[in-house]
Design an enzyme around this catalytic site. Sequence first.
Site, PDB file in Angstrom:
ATOM      1  N   LYS A  45       0.880  -1.155   0.000  1.00  0.00           N
ATOM      2  CA  LYS A  45       0.000   0.000   0.000  1.00  0.00           C
ATOM      3  C   LYS A  45       0.924   1.211   0.000  1.00  0.00           C
ATOM      4  O   LYS A  45       1.483   1.591   1.028  1.00  0.00           O
ATOM      5  CB  LYS A  45      -0.912   0.004   1.231  1.00  0.00           C
ATOM      6  CG  LYS A  45      -2.027   1.077   1.169  1.00  0.00           C
ATOM      7  CD  LYS A  45      -1.501   2.467   1.403  1.00  0.00           C
ATOM      8  CE  LYS A  45      -2.577   3.524   1.301  1.00  0.00           C
ATOM      9  NZ  LYS A  45      -2.095   4.799   0.769  1.00  0.00           N
ATOM     10  N   SER A  53      -0.461   7.725  -1.677  1.00  0.00           N
ATOM     11  CA  SER A  53      -1.408   7.984  -2.761  1.00  0.00           C
ATOM     12  C   SER A  53      -0.892   8.945  -3.820  1.00  0.00           C
ATOM     13  O   SER A  53      -1.493   9.063  -4.892  1.00  0.00           O
ATOM     14  CB  SER A  53      -2.723   8.517  -2.186  1.00  0.00           C
ATOM     15  OG  SER A  53      -3.365   7.519  -1.417  1.00  0.00           O
ATOM     16  N   GLY A  77       6.612   5.901   7.838  1.00  0.00           N
ATOM     17  CA  GLY A  77       5.736   7.046   7.668  1.00  0.00           C
ATOM     18  C   GLY A  77       5.655   7.892   8.910  1.00  0.00           C
ATOM     19  O   GLY A  77       6.580   7.914   9.737  1.00  0.00           O
ATOM     20  N   GLU A 137       9.148   2.339  11.070  1.00  0.00           N
ATOM     21  CA  GLU A 137      10.181   3.376  10.923  1.00  0.00           C
ATOM     22  C   GLU A 137       9.431   4.679  10.735  1.00  0.00           C
ATOM     23  O   GLU A 137       8.828   4.928   9.697  1.00  0.00           O
ATOM     24  CB  GLU A 137      11.086   3.067   9.730  1.00  0.00           C
ATOM     25  CG  GLU A 137      12.357   3.911   9.706  1.00  0.00           C
ATOM     26  CD  GLU A 137      12.238   5.143   8.830  1.00  0.00           C
ATOM     27  OE1 GLU A 137      11.972   6.236   9.403  1.00  0.00           O
ATOM     28  OE2 GLU A 137      12.399   5.029   7.618  1.00  0.00           O
ATOM     29  N   LEU A 138       9.464   5.512  11.771  1.00  0.00           N
ATOM     30  CA  LEU A 138       8.649   6.713  11.789  1.00  0.00           C
ATOM     31  C   LEU A 138       9.521   7.953  11.608  1.00  0.00           C
ATOM     32  O   LEU A 138      10.500   7.924  10.889  1.00  0.00           O
ATOM     33  CB  LEU A 138       7.829   6.748  13.082  1.00  0.00           C
ATOM     34  CG  LEU A 138       7.011   5.461  13.331  1.00  0.00           C
ATOM     35  CD1 LEU A 138       6.268   5.532  14.649  1.00  0.00           C
ATOM     36  CD2 LEU A 138       6.060   5.169  12.185  1.00  0.00           C
ATOM     37  N   CYS A 163      13.644  11.223   6.652  1.00  0.00           N
ATOM     38  CA  CYS A 163      13.605  10.965   8.097  1.00  0.00           C
ATOM     39  C   CYS A 163      14.994  11.022   8.710  1.00  0.00           C
ATOM     40  O   CYS A 163      15.159  11.430   9.855  1.00  0.00           O
ATOM     41  CB  CYS A 163      12.974   9.603   8.362  1.00  0.00           C
ATOM     42  SG  CYS A 163      11.250   9.478   7.866  1.00  0.00           S
ATOM     43  N   GLU A 166       9.162  17.401  13.892  1.00  0.00           N
ATOM     44  CA  GLU A 166      10.043  17.168  12.754  1.00  0.00           C
ATOM     45  C   GLU A 166       9.762  18.176  11.649  1.00  0.00           C
ATOM     46  O   GLU A 166       8.626  18.339  11.213  1.00  0.00           O
ATOM     47  CB  GLU A 166       9.836  15.753  12.212  1.00  0.00           C
ATOM     48  CG  GLU A 166      10.724  15.417  11.024  1.00  0.00           C
ATOM     49  CD  GLU A 166      10.498  14.005  10.515  1.00  0.00           C
ATOM     50  OE1 GLU A 166      11.392  13.488   9.822  1.00  0.00           O
ATOM     51  OE2 GLU A 166       9.431  13.422  10.799  1.00  0.00           O
TER      52      GLU A 166
END
Length: 461
Positions: free
Chosen positions: A160, A163, A212, A234-235, A268, A365
């Site tokens: 996924k 978009s 994300g 993994e943010l 990131c 961030e």
Amino acid sequence: MPIATVNPANGETLKTYQAMGEEEVERRLQLAEATFRTYRTTTFDERARMLHRAADLLDEDRDEVARMLTTEMGKPLRQARAEAAKCAKAMRWYAGNAAALLADEEPDASDVKDSGASRALVRYRPLGPVLAVMPWNFPLWQVVRFAAPALMAGNVGLLKHASNVPQTALYLEDLFHRAGFPEGTFQTLLIGSAAVDDVLRDERVRAVTLTGSEPAGRAVASTAGEMIKKTVLELGGSDPFVVMPSADVERAAQVAVTARVQNNGQSCIAAKRFIVHTDVYDAFAERFAAGMKALTVGDPMEDGTDVGPLASEQGRADLEELVDDAVRSGATVLCGGERPDGPGWFYPPTVLADITREMRIHREEAFGPVATLYRAADLDEAVLIANDSPFGLSSNVWTRDEDEVDRFVRDLEAGGVFVNGMTASHPALPFGGVKRSGYGRELSGHGIREFCNITTVWHGA
């Protein structure tokens, strides 16, 4: 959010896609489950042959793929080419190393003798269909660093993607199909974020990996926890870049510019908070601000461009809010700080000094080419500032003092410490963070084992 390619350099919608309906999603879930039953029995040599072919095809497609990446999310074209090359490299690394990384492990016979075993071993077996929820900022690399190890371990993948990068998502499915992987081994789900929960709750999906935002990570982790499914997250990151007096300040300032604006600042692991010892603060700040100001902002398709547009209008608005809040609260703008006129979602490389803990940019961030400067009196204060963040993805340390290196490696709260260089990901090195930057690891042997059933095999005497 519509599933569409929107050129961030001018805001033009180039192509839209209809989201897959429930019937098509169901068909793909059935196919993933059926394919896994046979694909899991393939040999490492068979999987490696297909993955090598995928790497070769990606190399052949590199220029076309690079233009697609740049069109969909705005990174400079030369960086898009480098991303495609890096993906091919990772595929070949896992094709060549997976068998050894997942080889059976046998403890010494004397260690298990008292259990009544004549022999015992650990075997790594695949879990099944793994859902990957991936972001737009490295639309090829983020997927490949999951897909290459997962497929080599014998899992099948369901993607996924974000978009705003649908063409990249569809290209990846086609790439693995052309490389000879059986139909259903890697499939793209063109669905919106609201549909992820239902897919994750499906019993045929055995695990999930997400790269994300923190809110997205919380949502996925909550559902996965309820369903008792393995997750890797993994943010975000707000990586510190620490410069001590013994460092090569000129070199550190040069690398700092690249570390901050790579991928238009939308990474990131980009350095975001620059923490500089007071003895070299002025020299570093002058060189760093000058380097940021000298960057060329413009059309990402032009080879002379250093910084392209942000990927979305909302992303630019969010960045502006952080900068404006900091300035209202007393931050000093050393360069940049104002949105340019004209089409596209551009924002100039910006350096802010005199940052305080009350400013939002200290806690949140900044996903764009905006750097914050801090002054530290000594190593202890540098560590204190570096750790004063909800994130802990990676870190950068510039010093020639080995005792200082040892202290930073011991005390920094991060998944990586890069000494006298900028953070980068590499197939052979584990990648991931701590605190609100997530958990689990990608890449290296640690990454390929995340989605394996680590099985104890015991033989009686």
